[in-house]
Design a protein around this motif. Structure first.
Motif, short mmCIF file in Angstrom:
data_model
loop_
_atom_site.label_atom_id
_atom_site.label_comp_id
_atom_site.label_asym_id
_atom_site.label_seq_id
_atom_site.Cartn_x
_atom_site.Cartn_y
_atom_site.Cartn_z
N SER A 12 1.10 -1.37 0.07
CA SER A 12 0.16 0.22 0.20
C SER A 12 0.79 1.34 -0.19
CB SER A 12 -1.01 -0.39 1.30
OG SER A 12 -0.26 -0.01 1.70
N ARG A 13 2.34 1.19 0.51
CA ARG A 13 3.03 2.43 0.98
C ARG A 13 3.75 2.76 -0.05
NH1 ARG A 13 0.22 5.28 4.00
NH2 ARG A 13 -1.05 3.73 3.25
N ARG A 14 4.14 1.45 -1.31
CA ARG A 14 4.61 1.66 -2.18
C ARG A 14 3.79 2.26 -3.69
NH1 ARG A 14 4.81 -1.39 -6.44
NH2 ARG A 14 3.73 -3.69 -5.26
N GLU A 15 2.85 1.96 -3.77
CA GLU A 15 1.41 1.51 -4.40
C GLU A 15 1.06 3.51 -4.64
OE1 GLU A 15 -1.39 -0.92 -4.28
OE2 GLU A 15 -0.85 -1.94 -5.53
N GLN A 20 9.32 10.28 -9.09
CA GLN A 20 9.33 11.19 -8.99
C GLN A 20 9.50 11.70 -7.59
OE1 GLN A 20 7.00 10.28 -10.62
NE2 GLN A 20 5.26 12.64 -11.34
N ASP A 21 8.12 11.34 -6.53
CA ASP A 21 8.60 11.65 -5.30
C ASP A 21 10.03 10.93 -4.77
OD1 ASP A 21 5.89 12.18 -5.29
OD2 ASP A 21 4.96 10.10 -4.95
N VAL A 22 10.50 10.19 -5.32
CA VAL A 22 11.54 9.16 -4.96
C VAL A 22 13.19 9.46 -5.65
CG1 VAL A 22 10.55 8.01 -3.53
CG2 VAL A 22 11.07 7.49 -5.66
N GLY A 23 12.96 10.69 -6.98
CA GLY A 23 13.70 11.47 -7.33
C GLY A 23 13.95 9.91 -8.26
N LEU A 24 13.26 9.71 -8.91
CA LEU A 24 13.28 8.75 -10.31
C LEU A 24 12.80 9.07 -11.95
CD1 LEU A 24 12.89 5.52 -8.28
CD2 LEU A 24 15.31 6.32 -9.18
N PRO A 25 12.94 9.28 -12.38
CA PRO A 25 12.54 9.62 -13.68
C PRO A 25 10.81 9.40 -14.47
CG PRO A 25 14.74 8.33 -14.63
CD PRO A 25 14.82 8.79 -12.93
N LEU A 35 5.57 3.19 -7.61
CA LEU A 35 6.92 2.27 -7.82
C LEU A 35 6.55 0.95 -7.78
CD1 LEU A 35 8.44 3.99 -5.27
CD2 LEU A 35 8.35 4.75 -7.45
N ARG A 36 8.21 0.64 -8.84
CA ARG A 36 7.85 -1.18 -9.08
C ARG A 36 8.95 -1.86 -7.94
NH1 ARG A 36 9.66 1.31 -14.72
NH2 ARG A 36 7.99 0.09 -15.16
N ARG A 37 8.74 -2.87 -7.37
CA ARG A 37 9.32 -3.65 -6.69
C ARG A 37 11.12 -3.26 -6.76
NH1 ARG A 37 5.23 -7.29 -7.27
NH2 ARG A 37 3.73 -7.74 -5.66
N GLU A 38 11.66 -3.83 -7.57
CA GLU A 38 12.42 -3.43 -8.08
C GLU A 38 12.92 -2.08 -7.78
OE1 GLU A 38 10.74 -3.40 -12.34
OE2 GLU A 38 10.72 -4.39 -9.77
N GLU A 39 12.71 -1.16 -7.86
CA GLU A 39 12.96 0.35 -7.77
C GLU A 39 13.37 0.52 -5.96
OE1 GLU A 39 10.54 2.87 -11.49
OE2 GLU A 39 9.47 2.08 -9.62
N LEU A 76 9.32 6.88 2.03
CA LEU A 76 9.44 8.01 2.23
C LEU A 76 7.93 8.02 3.55
CD1 LEU A 76 8.78 10.61 -0.94
CD2 LEU A 76 10.92 9.44 1.03
N LEU A 77 8.62 6.69 4.15
CA LEU A 77 6.79 6.35 5.03
C LEU A 77 7.55 7.65 7.21
CD1 LEU A 77 7.42 2.69 6.29
CD2 LEU A 77 6.26 3.93 4.96
#
Length: 284
Positions: A12-15, A20-25, A35-39, A76-77
């Protein structure tokens, strides 16, 4: 470790996050939200395979504190969500198996010394354990109810007025129901083997579509309620300041409703304190 709840919480937290929230394109269009699990694994500095097993509830071993810290940072918990993560993973300090329902005598005495303040104690499952006469006059004559009927969570989601009139005439009934769900999810994480806790959650999930919808969000942190308004049939609208004090030794909360001295709401509370429980807007 509660593997299934841990996995559901992580998912639930990943989805809820965007790259862009974590600095990824942002990258190409994604078939699923978040996010993807691998990310997440890369951001947490753990293997993708291990993170997948955690999210699927298949991890053989309890994650270490460093692993949980990495995951909390990657997702980002908030502090409350991070604490909840540790509870689910079994790395938080151990608690007793059952939640407590006995109230300290000093708290019972304090309630009686607050004639101009509505005060009551609730358990970890929102059962009203103790109250003063002003609380009864403002909300409900709890003394006339069986202990199992003094539960505010059941009242909020399963009582007949849930479909119509606001709960106790309060202006923030929807916000209170959301708060109940957040607190009960944290309570279930602390007392996963307490039948009173698991039974309550099962009853609410099965009896209220609203509760079930909010439950699936896996939220665990609510904004504090600073004021609350009641519409009382005897004295009209009352706006009170809300203060909630944690009684940490018993995992209970003391809730206090008061109004500024000399205000119309303070005068209304003073009148209710004279009328006593007979003025309660709800009677069994």
């Amino acid at each position: 470790m509660n593997k299934q709840e841990l996995g559901a919480f992580l998912r639930s937290r990943r989805e809820r996050l965007r790259p862009q929230d974590v600095g990824l394109p942002p990258g190409p269009r994604r078939r699923t939200p978040g996010l993807r699990r691998e990310e997440v694994a890369v951001l947490a500095h753990i293997s993708t395979e291990y993170y997948i097993r955690l999210e699927q509830g298949r991890a053989a071993s309890r994650p270490s504190g460093d692993v949980l810290a990495g995951i909390a940072g990657a997702l980002l918990l908030t502090d409350a969500e991070s604490d909840h993560l540790h509870v689910l993973a079994g790395t938080a300090p151990n608690r007793v198996a059952l939640h407590r329902r006995d109230v300290r005598p000093s708290i019972l005495a304090l309630l009686e010394r607050l004639p101009q303040t509505a005060g009551f104690v609730v358990s970890a499952t929102f059962e009203v354990l103790a109250w003063n006469d002003l609380t009864a006059a403002l909300m409900e004559d709890f003394a006339a109810l069986a202990p199992e009927d003094r539960n505010l969570a059941r009242r909020a989601f399963l009582a007949p007025q849930h479909a119509g009139a606001p709960l106790y005439g309060i202006s923030d009934a929807a916000e209170f129901r959301h708060h109940v769900v957040l607190q009960l999810r944290a309570t279930l994480a602390r007392y996963p083997a307490d039948p009173a806790v698991t039974g309550l959650v099962d009853d609410l999930r099965g009896g209220s579509a609203d509760f079930a919808r909010l439950w699936e969000r896996h939220d665990v942190q609510a904004a504090p309620t600073l004021t609350k308004s009641f519409r009382h049939p005897a004295v009209g609208e009352i706006t009170v300041d809300c203060d909630t004090l944690a009684l940490t030794d018993r995992d209970q909360h003391l809730v206090l409703y008061s109004a500024p001295l000399g205000s119309p709401s303070a005068e209304a509370l003073a009148l209710l304190s004279v009328l006593g429980p007979s003025a309660a807007p709800y009677h069994p």
